[in-house]
Write a protein that holds these residues in place. Sequence first.
Motif, short mmCIF file in Angstrom:
data_model
loop_
_atom_site.label_atom_id
_atom_site.label_comp_id
_atom_site.label_asym_id
_atom_site.label_seq_id
_atom_site.Cartn_x
_atom_site.Cartn_y
_atom_site.Cartn_z
N SER A 1 0.83 -1.21 0.00
CA SER A 1 0.00 0.00 0.00
C SER A 1 0.86 1.26 0.00
O SER A 1 0.54 2.25 -0.66
N ARG A 2 1.98 1.22 0.72
CA ARG A 2 2.87 2.39 0.75
C ARG A 2 3.56 2.57 -0.61
O ARG A 2 3.70 3.68 -1.09
N LEU A 3 3.93 1.46 -1.24
CA LEU A 3 4.54 1.55 -2.56
C LEU A 3 3.56 2.15 -3.55
O LEU A 3 3.93 2.93 -4.41
N TRP A 4 2.30 1.79 -3.43
CA TRP A 4 1.24 2.36 -4.27
C TRP A 4 1.20 3.88 -4.08
O TRP A 4 1.15 4.64 -5.06
N GLU A 5 1.24 4.34 -2.83
CA GLU A 5 1.20 5.78 -2.53
C GLU A 5 2.45 6.49 -3.07
O GLU A 5 2.37 7.59 -3.61
N ILE A 6 3.61 5.86 -2.91
CA ILE A 6 4.86 6.44 -3.39
C ILE A 6 4.84 6.54 -4.91
O ILE A 6 5.23 7.56 -5.49
N ALA A 7 4.39 5.49 -5.58
CA ALA A 7 4.31 5.50 -7.04
C ALA A 7 3.40 6.63 -7.50
O ALA A 7 3.73 7.37 -8.45
N ASP A 8 2.28 6.81 -6.84
CA ASP A 8 1.35 7.89 -7.19
C ASP A 8 2.00 9.25 -6.97
O ASP A 8 1.92 10.13 -7.84
N ALA A 9 2.68 9.42 -5.85
CA ALA A 9 3.35 10.70 -5.53
C ALA A 9 4.47 11.01 -6.52
O ALA A 9 4.74 12.18 -6.82
N LEU A 10 5.12 9.96 -7.04
CA LEU A 10 6.23 10.15 -7.97
C LEU A 10 5.78 10.07 -9.44
O LEU A 10 6.60 10.14 -10.35
N GLY A 11 4.48 9.88 -9.65
CA GLY A 11 3.94 9.86 -11.01
C GLY A 11 4.45 8.72 -11.86
O GLY A 11 4.78 8.91 -13.04
#
Length: 123
Positions: free
Chosen positions: A51-61
Amino acid sequence: MKHHVDVHVGKRVRHRRWVLGMTQQKLAEKVGIKFQQIQKYETGMNRISASRLWEIADALGTTIAFFFEGLETAPGENTNASDMPADILADREALELVRSYYAIPENQRRRLFELARVLSDAA
């Protein structure tokens, strides 16, 4: 003990963040955690949950798959015979070169690319 997959994913987070010119603090704010946690992720000291990787990927586009690119090879193994590192983005100079390259107007960039190709063929 660090697992090589966690280290690889952490490096990919750091490189994507760096390419975007984003600080650890800014990424942490976007994800809702402290920057120290980003530091631990980037070094592979802490594993990143799905879930955190999902958030990081979203934040980093980017996509989640981006963080796993290049994992097909064993740690330290080169991907080709030209002595190029398996993770070219691990080299800060290479990243700066890519940034500078894309800052050049397109017509000049194409000419520079052709020059680099000729020079590498001649080497």
